[in-house]
Design an enzyme around this catalytic site. Sequence first.
Site, PDB file in Angstrom:
ATOM      1  N   HIS A  51       0.810  -1.218   0.000  1.00 14.18           N
ATOM      2  CA  HIS A  51       0.000   0.000   0.000  1.00 14.18           C
ATOM      3  C   HIS A  51       0.846   1.272   0.000  1.00 14.18           C
ATOM      4  CE1 HIS A  51      -3.773  -2.233   1.407  1.00 14.18           C
ATOM      5  NE2 HIS A  51      -4.119  -1.594   0.307  1.00 14.18           N
ATOM      6  N   ASN A 106     -13.877   0.132  -3.917  1.00 14.46           N
ATOM      7  CA  ASN A 106     -12.877   1.108  -4.311  1.00 14.46           C
ATOM      8  C   ASN A 106     -13.183   1.471  -5.754  1.00 14.46           C
ATOM      9  OD1 ASN A 106     -10.589   2.722  -3.906  1.00 14.46           O
ATOM     10  ND2 ASN A 106      -9.356   1.238  -5.048  1.00 14.46           N
ATOM     11  N   ARG A 122     -15.745  -4.208   0.763  1.00 18.03           N
ATOM     12  CA  ARG A 122     -15.672  -2.765   0.627  1.00 18.03           C
ATOM     13  C   ARG A 122     -15.616  -2.437  -0.860  1.00 18.03           C
ATOM     14  NH1 ARG A 122     -10.396  -0.624  -0.446  1.00 18.03           N
ATOM     15  NH2 ARG A 122     -10.993   1.381   0.431  1.00 18.03           N
TER      16      ARG A 122
HETATM   17  C1  HEM Z   1      -5.731  -7.632   2.160  1.00 19.22           C
HETATM   18  C2  HEM Z   1      -6.387  -7.118   1.244  1.00 19.22           C
HETATM   19  C3  HEM Z   1      -5.906  -5.978   0.384  1.00 19.22           C
HETATM   20  C4  HEM Z   1      -5.093  -6.043  -0.704  1.00 19.22           C
HETATM   21  C5  HEM Z   1      -4.435  -7.289  -1.271  1.00 19.22           C
HETATM   22  C6  HEM Z   1      -4.956  -4.703  -1.208  1.00 19.22           C
HETATM   23  C7  HEM Z   1      -4.177  -4.375  -2.298  1.00 19.22           C
HETATM   24  C8  HEM Z   1      -4.052  -3.091  -2.798  1.00 19.22           C
HETATM   25  C9  HEM Z   1      -3.200  -2.730  -3.899  1.00 19.22           C
HETATM   26  C10 HEM Z   1      -2.287  -3.702  -4.642  1.00 19.22           C
HETATM   27  C11 HEM Z   1      -3.348  -1.411  -4.131  1.00 19.22           C
HETATM   28  C12 HEM Z   1      -2.633  -0.593  -5.204  1.00 19.22           C
HETATM   29  C13 HEM Z   1      -1.419   0.069  -4.633  1.00 19.22           C
HETATM   30  C14 HEM Z   1      -0.515   0.658  -5.718  1.00 19.22           C
HETATM   31  O1  HEM Z   1      -0.794   1.769  -6.169  1.00 19.22           O
HETATM   32  O2  HEM Z   1       0.455   0.004  -6.103  1.00 19.22           O
HETATM   33  C15 HEM Z   1      -4.306  -0.926  -3.173  1.00 19.22           C
HETATM   34  C16 HEM Z   1      -4.759   0.363  -3.087  1.00 19.22           C
HETATM   35  C17 HEM Z   1      -5.584   0.830  -2.065  1.00 19.22           C
HETATM   36  N1  HEM Z   1      -6.047   0.099  -0.980  1.00 19.22           N
HETATM   37 FE1  HEM Z   1      -5.840  -1.858  -0.690  1.00 19.22          FE
HETATM   38  N2  HEM Z   1      -5.690  -3.861  -0.431  1.00 19.22           N
HETATM   39  C18 HEM Z   1      -6.282  -4.592   0.548  1.00 19.22           C
HETATM   40  C19 HEM Z   1      -7.105  -4.139   1.541  1.00 19.22           C
HETATM   41  C20 HEM Z   1      -7.448  -2.826   1.711  1.00 19.22           C
HETATM   42  C21 HEM Z   1      -8.319  -2.367   2.741  1.00 19.22           C
HETATM   43  C22 HEM Z   1      -9.000  -3.217   3.776  1.00 19.22           C
HETATM   44  C23 HEM Z   1      -8.420  -1.039   2.605  1.00 19.22           C
HETATM   45  C24 HEM Z   1      -9.272  -0.195   3.506  1.00 19.22           C
HETATM   46  C25 HEM Z   1      -9.234   1.005   3.739  1.00 19.22           C
HETATM   47  C26 HEM Z   1      -7.598  -0.658   1.463  1.00 19.22           C
HETATM   48  C27 HEM Z   1      -7.445   0.615   0.969  1.00 19.22           C
HETATM   49  C28 HEM Z   1      -6.801   0.946  -0.206  1.00 19.22           C
HETATM   50  C29 HEM Z   1      -6.849   2.258  -0.802  1.00 19.22           C
HETATM   51  C30 HEM Z   1      -7.587   3.477  -0.255  1.00 19.22           C
HETATM   52  C31 HEM Z   1      -6.094   2.202  -1.983  1.00 19.22           C
HETATM   53  C32 HEM Z   1      -5.912   3.305  -3.008  1.00 19.22           C
HETATM   54  C33 HEM Z   1      -6.938   3.048  -4.067  1.00 19.22           C
HETATM   55  C34 HEM Z   1      -7.257   4.205  -5.013  1.00 19.22           C
HETATM   56  O3  HEM Z   1      -7.274   5.362  -4.598  1.00 19.22           O
HETATM   57  O4  HEM Z   1      -7.585   3.899  -6.181  1.00 19.22           O
HETATM   58  N3  HEM Z   1      -7.022  -1.774   0.947  1.00 19.22           N
HETATM   59  N4  HEM Z   1      -4.719  -1.979  -2.371  1.00 19.22           N
END
Ligand code: HEM
Lengths: 172, 357, 328
Positions: B193, B225, B223
């Site tokens: 993240h 996104n 959730r």
């Molecule tokens: C375990 C499960 C999760 C995985 C595998 C995961 C994976 C990822 C990945 C790979 C990214 C892209 C990061 C990049 O730019 O390289 C991302 C973005 C993000 N994740 Fe997660 N995530 C998980 C759970 C969560 C949870 C529970 C939240 C709760 C708040 C969260 C919030 C975010 C947010 C806010 C972004 C930015 C997305 C955007 O603005 O488009 N993630 N996540």
Amino acid sequence: MIADAEGAEAILELAAQDPDLMTKSHIIFIPKGTNYTQALRDLKPAQFYEGPSYEAAVQRIRHVLAEAKMGLQVYLTGTEGLMGQAQNEAMQAGIPHSAIQTEHRGSVARRMQCVHCKGITEDVITDPFVCSHCGLNLFVRDHYSRRLAAYQGVCIDAEDPGNVPEPQELYT
Amino acid sequence: MTIQFNEETFRDDYSFHNSDWAIKRFPFPFHEDSYMYAVNMEQHRGGPEGSVYEKRFDVDEHYVSEMRDRAMVLADDPLRCQSLPHMTLAGWDLLELIMVSKSEDYPDLFELHRNGNQWRWVNKPLGIDDTFTFLDETTLPYGPMEYITRQAQGDFCVLDQRDDMLWMDAGMVTTQADWSLDFDIGMNFFEWHAPVPLAHEMGIFKRALKFLLNIQQGAPARRLNWTMTVNPLLDTSPENYHKWGIQKTTLTPENIGAKQHLRVELQTFFRLPRSNALVFPIRCYLCSFQDLMTMPKWGRRLHRVVRDLPEELATYKGFIDNRPMMLDYLSQFDDGLPTSRGVWPDLDTEPALKKSS
Amino acid sequence: MSAAPQKAKAGAEKIDVTVSAVVPLNELVTRFEFKAKDGRDLPTFSAGAHTVVQMNDQGRTRLNPYSIMSDPADTSHYAISVRRDDEGRGGSLFMHRNVKVGDEMTITFPVNLFSLDLRARKQVFIAGGIGITPFMAMIAQMERLGGQWELHYSVRTEALGTYVQELSYKHPGKVHVYYDDQSQAIALEDLLDGQPLGTNVYVCGPKGMIDWVHATASAAGWPDANVHSEEFTKPQPGKPFQVRLCKSDKVIDVGEHESLLEAIERSGVEAPFLCRGGACGQCETDVVSFDGDFIHRDHWLDDDQHANGSKIMPCVSRFVGKSLELDR
Ligand code: HEM
Ligand code: FES
């Protein structure tokens, strides 16, 4: 202890603090053009090996780790590229990364992976830079992978082909 | 209801399209007129009938075509599907979860017949009828995770749980919003993240991780996104960014309604029983601006959200350069009237767009 | 915040079971086996998992966690082994005295807070007394996976050596038993010395034993991440307390074993929640007035909010003192 180039200084300092340490230490050193070898030998470590490059030393590193027992302490020092790659070997062998000590010394060059062709470009000191494999112009991200021991390089002119800013030296 | 599967593409001629049914059930992600990161998690135990929240793994009209697209991505780049050696058991867990859920939730499309460890799996839409031995890899054409996720829409991250931390140790990732499994594999929750702006400072990831570590068997969560994508391109990977990035510059005021898509990820979280790993399916839904505008409430709201989104987020989501053009387009659908709370289109109660003269 | 808010189906993570066997093993320990009431298989679990058994003790609800010791590959039943604790709060006594074959009980879905590191090159299990139970399941799993393991099991006397015979018979060479009354002790330093890199140690038993293993391993240069433990702590309920809900104009009592949130729900007052684990922030509730101390257990409020008593997360946090009024 695995070190390259100026990493030798960190080992010399450690030895000065705790001379007993050397009686149990195995030092693997890659000089990269520096001449610390004799100073390290003079510490009289239990084992000493000098390798011409990391690639040449890696078989030995793997062998030592495969034979090692729990309780082994791993200390890595020198360039980010060396520390990253050796850390990866130690993790593969079952040591959690949090238990591996690292001390950065010397060059701030980054080891970069091109996200497009997956090729690694060593010792990158400018941003952007040219991928040494596929030739794309890449910008240097802070995103770091321990498994690859590399930072991520991403095409800088994908949305505006040919518009590549003047390379700047990293950390200046 | 039996689903009519679309014949469509997510590349080249982009024949992807949403039926009226698909537009109506599109998981519009904004419950109010503004957006900021939050720990927006809730239980995943069904939802309104026909909605994408109803089933454990939603299957829709894009199923067959999405699976074809995935096969093409994997043929070009097998590194999109990886599993570290200790994750095989979790792969079997996932295979079981999906087979059991789909056969129970869509009995007309999927069948699972179990006799001890001898399993027969029938996937009618894809024309698959395989018999194999559960927990014996040699009886499947791929590893268990790859086998089943070639038959399930959306990306899958399989996280190992150790030392009060989640580790991305396996995944099938071909419909991602610009991140690389090959690069991120082996990373922990904070590491993968790291590129996300603002959320770290807001303490979101710390709290989210605590929540995830506590997700228990039988109590899945979810959730949403979202991001923006030009053309209905599923595979917006960093690997191919040098090829698709240029498409972002092809928007014009004339084609933006058809080309610009809101991309919503329905993310769910399940504890896996044998391995104690966590699986994180990321299901991607695409909808063109012009289709979204058929719901007056969504039109008003999308304009306000895009207009007021902090610059950091618009930059991270990759549409900062196109934002002015988007706003020109979207503002035509915002007459300034208030919107009802919640994500549903409320077609029956929300007023039609007041045409400005 | 939520896309499609869903109330949890109350009790969905619980399983109705029938007691299918009660097997006294020795003076102190009895094994209980459960089958699903509806006759289907029980949910799959991973070795190291526990279940919380709900006991109806003359109108009092007791909730005790027990490691599931049966083979994870066999979900036709779950087995737990319960050591009678004559001084305890009564859960184990209830199990020993009142629970009979055919009884209907409620248990929770398995939860694993003591799972195997499947990357390990070798697993070393260290058990003290009834701490053997999670290892019974782990050993079954390791045998199936074909991984390397060894068990060091310390018991008071031969007569109290629960499962010693079965284990030694099935796995000669891997199981090492130490009898207190014969002055045998686990030679921990020797045992830790010379284990291959990538070995993981798991310890379950009395607190003293757990602390000893952690300290000894740490002194021998083992990384903390390679040493895992599960301590037999009783669930941490709290003293009953009373709360006034201002908006709904009700006074409610929060029992020892229920959360404030559950008590609010029991009284028929709607309260928001998502995670019920102190993490999501949904149940955040304003405090109108208080005279006493909060026991904050959430991960949501910040330190200031905890200190000034302006808010409480009723899904996990409690209160002790004279009076508490909430804006609910
Ligand atoms: C375990 C499960 C999760 C995985 C595998 C995961 C994976 C990822 C990945 C790979 C990214 C892209 C990061 C990049 O730019 O390289 C991302 C973005 C993000 N994740 Fe997660 N995530 C998980 C759970 C969560 C949870 C529970 C939240 C709760 C708040 C969260 C919030 C975010 C947010 C806010 C972004 C930015 C997305 C955007 O603005 O488009 N993630 N996540
Ligand atoms: S319900 Fe999530 S913090 Fe209380």
